[in-house]
Motif scaffolding. Sequence first.
Motif, PDB file in Angstrom:
ATOM      1  N   MET A   1      56.681  27.720  32.264  1.00 53.19           N
ATOM      2  CA  MET A   1      55.503  28.562  32.027  1.00 53.19           C
ATOM      3  C   MET A   1      55.616  29.994  32.588  1.00 53.19           C
ATOM      4  N   GLN A   2      55.186  30.733  32.065  1.00 52.36           N
ATOM      5  CA  GLN A   2      55.231  32.114  32.307  1.00 52.36           C
ATOM      6  C   GLN A   2      54.398  32.494  33.270  1.00 52.36           C
ATOM      7  N   PRO A   3      54.962  33.470  34.252  1.00 52.10           N
ATOM      8  CA  PRO A   3      54.349  33.946  35.462  1.00 52.10           C
ATOM      9  C   PRO A   3      52.722  34.456  35.184  1.00 52.10           C
ATOM     10  N   THR A   4      52.689  35.041  34.215  1.00 51.64           N
ATOM     11  CA  THR A   4      51.296  35.503  33.416  1.00 51.64           C
ATOM     12  C   THR A   4      50.345  34.516  33.359  1.00 51.64           C
ATOM     13  N   GLU A   5      50.909  33.433  32.673  1.00 53.81           N
ATOM     14  CA  GLU A   5      49.931  32.218  32.254  1.00 53.81           C
ATOM     15  C   GLU A   5      49.589  31.708  33.481  1.00 53.81           C
ATOM     16  N   LEU A   6      50.652  31.398  34.543  1.00 53.46           N
ATOM     17  CA  LEU A   6      50.466  30.728  35.595  1.00 53.46           C
ATOM     18  C   LEU A   6      49.159  31.554  36.712  1.00 53.46           C
ATOM     19  N   ILE A   7      49.212  32.683  36.527  1.00 50.05           N
ATOM     20  CA  ILE A   7      48.328  33.581  37.367  1.00 50.05           C
ATOM     21  C   ILE A   7      46.882  33.506  36.545  1.00 50.05           C
ATOM     22  N   LEU A   8      46.798  33.634  35.267  1.00 53.79           N
ATOM     23  CA  LEU A   8      45.531  33.275  34.595  1.00 53.79           C
ATOM     24  C   LEU A   8      44.955  31.926  34.739  1.00 53.79           C
ATOM     25  N   GLN A   9      45.760  31.005  34.784  1.00 59.23           N
ATOM     26  CA  GLN A   9      45.419  29.613  35.276  1.00 59.23           C
ATOM     27  C   GLN A   9      44.860  29.490  36.572  1.00 59.23           C
ATOM     28  N   LEU A  10      45.690  30.088  37.355  1.00 59.76           N
ATOM     29  CA  LEU A  10      45.032  30.291  38.941  1.00 59.76           C
ATOM     30  C   LEU A  10      43.532  30.722  38.972  1.00 59.76           C
ATOM     31  N   GLN A  11      43.566  32.132  38.260  1.00 57.31           N
ATOM     32  CA  GLN A  11      42.152  32.617  37.986  1.00 57.31           C
ATOM     33  C   GLN A  11      41.085  31.865  37.561  1.00 57.31           C
ATOM     34  N   GLN A  12      41.634  30.571  36.767  1.00 56.99           N
ATOM     35  CA  GLN A  12      40.394  29.912  36.157  1.00 56.99           C
ATOM     36  C   GLN A  12      40.350  28.634  37.333  1.00 56.99           C
ATOM     37  N   LYS A  13      40.862  28.553  38.367  1.00 59.70           N
ATOM     38  CA  LYS A  13      40.734  27.380  39.399  1.00 59.70           C
ATOM     39  C   LYS A  13      41.470  26.273  38.879  1.00 59.70           C
ATOM     40  N   ASN A  14      42.670  26.389  38.371  1.00 56.51           N
ATOM     41  CA  ASN A  14      43.542  25.448  37.903  1.00 56.51           C
ATOM     42  C   ASN A  14      44.346  25.023  39.183  1.00 56.51           C
ATOM     43  N   GLU A  15      44.084  23.747  39.862  1.00 60.27           N
ATOM     44  CA  GLU A  15      44.874  23.428  40.862  1.00 60.27           C
ATOM     45  C   GLU A  15      46.283  23.162  40.919  1.00 60.27           C
ATOM     46  N   ALA A  58      41.594  35.030  43.822  1.00 60.64           N
ATOM     47  CA  ALA A  58      42.588  35.210  42.538  1.00 60.64           C
ATOM     48  C   ALA A  58      41.919  35.997  41.424  1.00 60.64           C
ATOM     49  N   ALA A  59      40.673  35.847  41.204  1.00 61.00           N
ATOM     50  CA  ALA A  59      39.866  36.566  40.149  1.00 61.00           C
ATOM     51  C   ALA A  59      39.937  38.196  40.351  1.00 61.00           C
ATOM     52  N   ARG A  60      40.147  38.418  41.404  1.00 58.70           N
ATOM     53  CA  ARG A  60      40.244  39.716  41.827  1.00 58.70           C
ATOM     54  C   ARG A  60      41.724  40.560  41.707  1.00 58.70           C
ATOM     55  N   TYR A  61      42.585  39.643  41.403  1.00 56.26           N
ATOM     56  CA  TYR A  61      44.125  40.241  41.251  1.00 56.26           C
ATOM     57  C   TYR A  61      44.217  40.982  39.970  1.00 56.26           C
ATOM     58  N   SER A  62      44.760  42.032  39.973  1.00 54.12           N
ATOM     59  CA  SER A  62      44.913  42.712  38.411  1.00 54.12           C
ATOM     60  C   SER A  62      46.144  43.272  38.625  1.00 54.12           C
ATOM     61  N   GLU A  63      46.987  42.834  37.281  1.00 51.33           N
ATOM     62  CA  GLU A  63      48.301  43.219  36.845  1.00 51.33           C
ATOM     63  C   GLU A  63      48.688  44.808  37.261  1.00 51.33           C
ATOM     64  N   LYS A  64      47.384  45.540  36.634  1.00 51.10           N
ATOM     65  CA  LYS A  64      47.641  46.821  36.706  1.00 51.10           C
ATOM     66  C   LYS A  64      47.614  47.510  38.259  1.00 51.10           C
ATOM     67  N   LYS A  65      47.407  46.695  39.183  1.00 53.30           N
ATOM     68  CA  LYS A  65      47.375  47.498  40.328  1.00 53.30           C
ATOM     69  C   LYS A  65      48.762  47.080  41.073  1.00 53.30           C
ATOM     70  N   GLY A  66      49.635  46.040  40.487  1.00 54.21           N
ATOM     71  CA  GLY A  66      50.746  45.806  41.043  1.00 54.21           C
ATOM     72  C   GLY A  66      51.322  44.233  40.825  1.00 54.21           C
ATOM     73  N   ARG A  67      52.419  44.123  41.192  1.00 48.25           N
ATOM     74  CA  ARG A  67      52.990  42.793  41.061  1.00 48.25           C
ATOM     75  C   ARG A  67      52.231  41.611  41.866  1.00 48.25           C
ATOM     76  N   PHE A  68      52.024  40.468  41.109  1.00 47.29           N
ATOM     77  CA  PHE A  68      51.407  39.431  41.923  1.00 47.29           C
ATOM     78  C   PHE A  68      51.981  39.102  43.396  1.00 47.29           C
ATOM     79  N   PHE A  69      53.200  38.877  43.233  1.00 44.93           N
ATOM     80  CA  PHE A  69      54.150  38.563  44.649  1.00 44.93           C
ATOM     81  C   PHE A  69      53.793  39.625  45.742  1.00 44.93           C
ATOM     82  N   THR A  70      53.617  40.875  45.266  1.00 42.41           N
ATOM     83  CA  THR A  70      53.522  41.853  46.207  1.00 42.41           C
ATOM     84  C   THR A  70      52.078  41.775  46.739  1.00 42.41           C
TER      85      THR A  70
END
Length: 176
Positions: A1-15, A58-70
């Motif tokens: 699974m791609q990191p972007t997809e993983l983050i999107l699923q997290l934002q949708q509250k996927n456990e 998680a919903a507040r995270y934006s790729e435009k503001k920086g990397r997810f790990f950061t």
Amino acid sequence: MQPTELILQLQQKNEKAFQRIYELYSENTFGVIYSILKDEVLAEEVLQDVFIKVWDNAARYSEKKGRFFTWILNIARNAAIDKTRSKVFKNSKQNQTADYFVDILEEKNSFSHKIDAIGIQKYIDVLEPVCKKLIDYLFFKGFTQKETSEALDMPLGTVKTRNRNCINKLREILDV
């Protein structure tokens, strides 16, 4: 699974996505927290708090503001610093054993070990010595800019400017 997809699923509250993110990032996140607190039990508590914040925000995270790990590391660093400023933490550190101070001096707690633990050693190596010191104080030791200014006997404005320049240099190196 791609990191972007993983983050999107997290934002949708996927456990399951949350569990995978925890597996990927918890060890390095714990390292950052521990490097500030120097207390394993407290670091574990803060780590749990950090991942609750990651889940809740998680919903507040934006790729435009920086990397997810950061983003996660910033949450962790801020939570660890907040813990060091708490009355309970300050009281618990008043009567430290000699082991605590020996631990601080050991090589395993050195700046280079900390930055290598989170995988940025090769990027830090190319920075000027003043940047290495600033990053150590501000990000790994959890000092405020004012505390860093006092510790390095450097004007506060200089600390702020050099910190900004050092972070910009890191961004250039990382091409973020």
